[in-house]
Motif scaffolding. Sequence first.
Motif, PDB file in Angstrom:
ATOM      1  N   GLN A   1      51.870  30.334  24.602  1.00 56.20           N
ATOM      2  CA  GLN A   1      52.243  31.643  25.127  1.00 56.20           C
ATOM      3  C   GLN A   1      51.035  32.422  25.633  1.00 56.20           C
ATOM      4  OE1 GLN A   1      55.532  32.954  25.099  1.00 56.20           O
ATOM      5  NE2 GLN A   1      54.780  34.699  26.288  1.00 56.20           N
ATOM      6  N   ALA A   2      49.960  32.439  24.854  1.00 55.40           N
ATOM      7  CA  ALA A   2      48.787  33.222  25.243  1.00 55.40           C
ATOM      8  C   ALA A   2      48.167  32.693  26.533  1.00 55.40           C
ATOM      9  CB  ALA A   2      47.755  33.223  24.111  1.00 55.40           C
ATOM     10  N   THR A   3      48.055  31.384  26.650  1.00 52.45           N
ATOM     11  CA  THR A   3      47.491  30.783  27.860  1.00 52.45           C
ATOM     12  C   THR A   3      48.382  31.059  29.062  1.00 52.45           C
ATOM     13  OG1 THR A   3      46.454  29.023  26.561  1.00 52.45           O
ATOM     14  CG2 THR A   3      46.738  28.620  28.922  1.00 52.45           C
ATOM     15  N   SER A   4      49.673  30.913  28.873  1.00 51.21           N
ATOM     16  CA  SER A   4      50.618  31.142  29.969  1.00 51.21           C
ATOM     17  C   SER A   4      50.588  32.596  30.427  1.00 51.21           C
ATOM     18  CB  SER A   4      52.031  30.745  29.527  1.00 51.21           C
ATOM     19  OG  SER A   4      52.076  29.380  29.153  1.00 51.21           O
ATOM     20  N   ASP A   5      50.518  33.534  29.477  1.00 47.83           N
ATOM     21  CA  ASP A   5      50.440  34.957  29.825  1.00 47.83           C
ATOM     22  C   ASP A   5      49.179  35.256  30.624  1.00 47.83           C
ATOM     23  OD1 ASP A   5      52.790  35.345  28.467  1.00 47.83           O
ATOM     24  OD2 ASP A   5      51.860  36.292  26.713  1.00 47.83           O
ATOM     25  N   LYS A   6      48.088  34.634  30.209  1.00 47.49           N
ATOM     26  CA  LYS A   6      46.816  34.834  30.908  1.00 47.49           C
ATOM     27  C   LYS A   6      46.915  34.383  32.364  1.00 47.49           C
ATOM     28  CE  LYS A   6      42.121  32.889  31.039  1.00 47.49           C
ATOM     29  NZ  LYS A   6      41.183  31.936  30.380  1.00 47.49           N
TER      30      LYS A   6
ATOM     31  N   SER B   1      50.910  44.733  38.948  1.00 47.00           N
ATOM     32  CA  SER B   1      51.697  43.625  39.492  1.00 47.00           C
ATOM     33  C   SER B   1      52.981  43.363  38.719  1.00 47.00           C
ATOM     34  CB  SER B   1      50.852  42.345  39.527  1.00 47.00           C
ATOM     35  OG  SER B   1      49.778  42.493  40.431  1.00 47.00           O
ATOM     36  N   LYS B   2      52.969  43.591  37.406  1.00 48.73           N
ATOM     37  CA  LYS B   2      54.143  43.284  36.595  1.00 48.73           C
ATOM     38  C   LYS B   2      55.303  44.219  36.897  1.00 48.73           C
ATOM     39  CE  LYS B   2      51.764  41.161  32.654  1.00 48.73           C
ATOM     40  NZ  LYS B   2      51.503  41.259  31.201  1.00 48.73           N
ATOM     41  N   GLU B   3      55.009  45.451  37.270  1.00 49.09           N
ATOM     42  CA  GLU B   3      56.063  46.440  37.497  1.00 49.09           C
ATOM     43  C   GLU B   3      56.339  46.693  38.969  1.00 49.09           C
ATOM     44  OE1 GLU B   3      55.050  49.971  35.383  1.00 49.09           O
ATOM     45  OE2 GLU B   3      54.977  48.983  33.411  1.00 49.09           O
ATOM     46  N   TYR B   4      55.508  46.193  39.837  1.00 54.91           N
ATOM     47  CA  TYR B   4      55.645  46.472  41.269  1.00 54.91           C
ATOM     48  C   TYR B   4      56.820  45.695  41.866  1.00 54.91           C
ATOM     49  CZ  TYR B   4      54.160  47.300  46.098  1.00 54.91           C
ATOM     50  OH  TYR B   4      54.104  47.693  47.424  1.00 54.91           O
ATOM     51  N   ASP B   5      57.504  46.299  42.825  1.00 58.38           N
ATOM     52  CA  ASP B   5      58.645  45.651  43.493  1.00 58.38           C
ATOM     53  C   ASP B   5      58.143  44.806  44.663  1.00 58.38           C
ATOM     54  OD1 ASP B   5      61.046  44.876  44.528  1.00 58.38           O
ATOM     55  OD2 ASP B   5      61.631  46.854  45.269  1.00 58.38           O
TER      56      ASP B   5
ATOM     57  N   LEU C   1      48.858  36.949  39.720  1.00 50.56           N
ATOM     58  CA  LEU C   1      49.473  38.102  40.362  1.00 50.56           C
ATOM     59  C   LEU C   1      48.536  39.302  40.491  1.00 50.56           C
ATOM     60  CD1 LEU C   1      53.043  38.055  38.778  1.00 50.56           C
ATOM     61  CD2 LEU C   1      52.335  37.263  41.041  1.00 50.56           C
ATOM     62  N   ALA C   2      47.307  39.177  40.020  1.00 49.28           N
ATOM     63  CA  ALA C   2      46.379  40.310  40.058  1.00 49.28           C
ATOM     64  C   ALA C   2      46.168  40.799  41.489  1.00 49.28           C
ATOM     65  CB  ALA C   2      45.044  39.911  39.435  1.00 49.28           C
ATOM     66  N   CYS C   3      46.287  42.124  41.661  1.00 46.20           N
ATOM     67  CA  CYS C   3      46.123  42.741  42.975  1.00 46.20           C
ATOM     68  C   CYS C   3      45.462  44.100  42.782  1.00 46.20           C
ATOM     69  CB  CYS C   3      47.479  42.892  43.660  1.00 46.20           C
ATOM     70  SG  CYS C   3      47.397  43.512  45.359  1.00 46.20           S
TER      71      CYS C   3
ATOM     72  N   PRO D   1      45.539  43.411  48.809  1.00 47.26           N
ATOM     73  CA  PRO D   1      44.246  42.879  48.357  1.00 47.26           C
ATOM     74  C   PRO D   1      44.370  42.107  47.042  1.00 47.26           C
ATOM     75  CG  PRO D   1      44.388  45.198  47.794  1.00 47.26           C
ATOM     76  CD  PRO D   1      45.666  44.872  48.537  1.00 47.26           C
ATOM     77  N   PHE D   2      44.975  40.917  47.099  1.00 46.00           N
ATOM     78  CA  PHE D   2      45.102  40.114  45.888  1.00 46.00           C
ATOM     79  C   PHE D   2      43.720  39.704  45.386  1.00 46.00           C
ATOM     80  CE2 PHE D   2      49.285  39.607  47.864  1.00 46.00           C
ATOM     81  CZ  PHE D   2      50.088  39.950  46.780  1.00 46.00           C
ATOM     82  N   THR D   3      43.552  39.758  44.078  1.00 48.58           N
ATOM     83  CA  THR D   3      42.236  39.586  43.463  1.00 48.58           C
ATOM     84  C   THR D   3      41.776  38.138  43.445  1.00 48.58           C
ATOM     85  OG1 THR D   3      42.791  41.456  42.022  1.00 48.58           O
ATOM     86  CG2 THR D   3      40.855  40.136  41.434  1.00 48.58           C
ATOM     87  N   ASN D   4      42.692  37.220  43.136  1.00 47.15           N
ATOM     88  CA  ASN D   4      42.287  35.836  42.853  1.00 47.15           C
ATOM     89  C   ASN D   4      42.886  34.787  43.783  1.00 47.15           C
ATOM     90  OD1 ASN D   4      40.861  36.678  40.440  1.00 47.15           O
ATOM     91  ND2 ASN D   4      42.877  36.963  39.492  1.00 47.15           N
ATOM     92  N   ILE D   5      44.081  35.036  44.308  1.00 51.50           N
ATOM     93  CA  ILE D   5      44.793  34.033  45.105  1.00 51.50           C
ATOM     94  C   ILE D   5      45.128  34.619  46.476  1.00 51.50           C
ATOM     95  CG2 ILE D   5      46.877  32.606  45.287  1.00 51.50           C
ATOM     96  CD1 ILE D   5      44.938  31.646  43.156  1.00 51.50           C
TER      97      ILE D   5
END
Length: 252
Positions: free
Chosen positions: A56-61, A74-78, A67-69, A89-93
Amino acid sequence: MDLFSELEPANSLADMITNDKFQDTAFDAHLHEDGKGIVIHVPFGRLYYAPCFFDQATSDKFIDYFLACDGINSKEYDWQHDDALNDRPFTNIAWHQDSISMYGKTHKLPRISAWYGDSDRPYTYSGITLQPKPWTEELNWLRSQLAPICRRQFNSVLLNWYRSGEDYISWHTDAEKELGVNPLIASINFGESRRFLLRLKEDHDIKIELPLHHGSVLVMAGALQHHWQHSVPKQKKVKSNRINLTFRTIST
């Protein structure tokens, strides 16, 4: 040892195998040597299915990483209704929503994608040619976790982001010529659980459904891509994100 070697079933997965068959199917099944997954033998191929490969911890990470932006929760954005997603401006992908032309009209694909891999390995599907971005440390780590199962080092990965149950992928095969003969496809999934359907091309009554959960892994092997189609259908009750990574070997 074979790609998917046989071992006695472990208690944690025993309920998925009855009389050496996978759940309510006619397909032979046994536990993989890693104790995390089940090998399912289907006509013309085989599947490795681990519903909880990553904890769970790895998957959450990883869902947070993908989705980092900058400037957006990101978790609440539509994301489903963001018409400017390609400019975010996505942070990682380097996410991008591609479009395809059909019958004289242009349609946005119902999912968001990114292509990473070796610099000389472009990939073409549905008339779209993707040029790879360089491997990140996180993608490399995920690739390394597949090596004991798949006995190879993949050179490419396609990322698909399903923003909600409105995003989907229709029936298809991963049998493009760049993937070579009998391509091995390894899939990692983070986020919301989604239905994954497979059906035999020659007989649609022969089918199997596998739920792909947060932290799951699915590997498709053998001649499966030449004889089976797969899809991720719409699920309107699903309201949150799912990230799917399919690792592949692109031939020269």
